[in-house]
Design a protein around this motif. Structure first.
Motif: not given
Length: 214
Positions: A128-157
């Motif tokens: 409804r107008p004025g109704g609330l959406l509460y979103l919880s999710d993950l933005c880009l992480q800054d650790d090496r494990r995540n950065q490596d897999r972002y890079q690995e799959f970027a071209a594929r997806y």
């Protein structure tokens, strides 16, 4: 939703045993009437729906694509109503019939731009107008494990931040700019970051947004 956005096979099998842990901010819940009609979209095994029912919300419904997860939810949490999404993200609810939607760690499981836009548009339709959406999710992480897999799959997806997990899921971490663009048609009420464990047990920082439908 088409693959890889609709990963029913994963959530009905390996994903059915996962544990989810994004917390809620109690002061944000205080903005919602205990009689409000609440939708927990992508409810999984009902953890959040059960938590809301335990806090006195009396009209909570959880929906998910995976029958295995819905069966687990119904066995664990007798209070909320749980239903299977047969044609995600399409909901059976009327326009402007829901007071609040919870979208916890769902966008990360919908890796395409089009799939995410379609989902948010459907949630805006039922709010409804004025109704609330509460979103919880993950933005880009800054650790090496995540950065490596972002890079690995970027071209594929075709999107930096989309990656495959070791057990068969395709997931996505986001930029804040992208999340804000998705939420066109909503007003920002509050935002915060909070530490969480991912469904595979890795520490991460979750971004939470509370927005109001215009």
């Amino acid at each position: 939703m088409d693959a890889p956005d609709n990963q029913l096979g994963y959530w009905n099998a390996a994903g059915a045993a996962k544990t989810f842990g994004h917390p809620v901010e109690p002061t944000w819940l205080d903005r919602i009437d205990r009689q409000a009609r609440i939708l927990d979209y992508g409810c999984g095994y009902g953890r959040l729906s059960g938590l809301l029912a335990g806090r006195g919300f009396v009209a909570v419904e959880g929906v998910d694509i995976a029958p295995s997860l819905i069966a687990r939810a119904r066995e664990t949490w007798p209070g909320p109503l749980f239903a299977i999404l047969d044609s995600p993200p399409r909901l059976r609810h009327d326009d402007a019939s829901i007071d609040a939607v919870f979208l916890f760690a769902v966008l990360t499981c919908v890796p395409t731009d089009a799939g995410q836009r379609e989902l948010v548009a459907e949630l805006r339709r039922v709010l409804r107008p004025g109704g609330l959406l509460y979103l919880s999710d993950l933005c880009l992480q800054d650790d090496r494990r995540n950065q490596d897999r972002y890079q690995e799959f970027a071209a594929r997806y075709g999107t930096y931040g989309v990656f495959e997990t070791g057990d068969g899921a395709v997931c996505r971490h986001h930029t804040m700019d992208w999340l804000h663009s998705l939420l066109t048609g909503f007003d920002l009420v509050a935002t915060r970051e909070v530490g969480v464990d991912t469904m595979n047990g890795h520490p991460a920082v979750a971004t939470q947004l509370l927005v109001s439908r215009t």
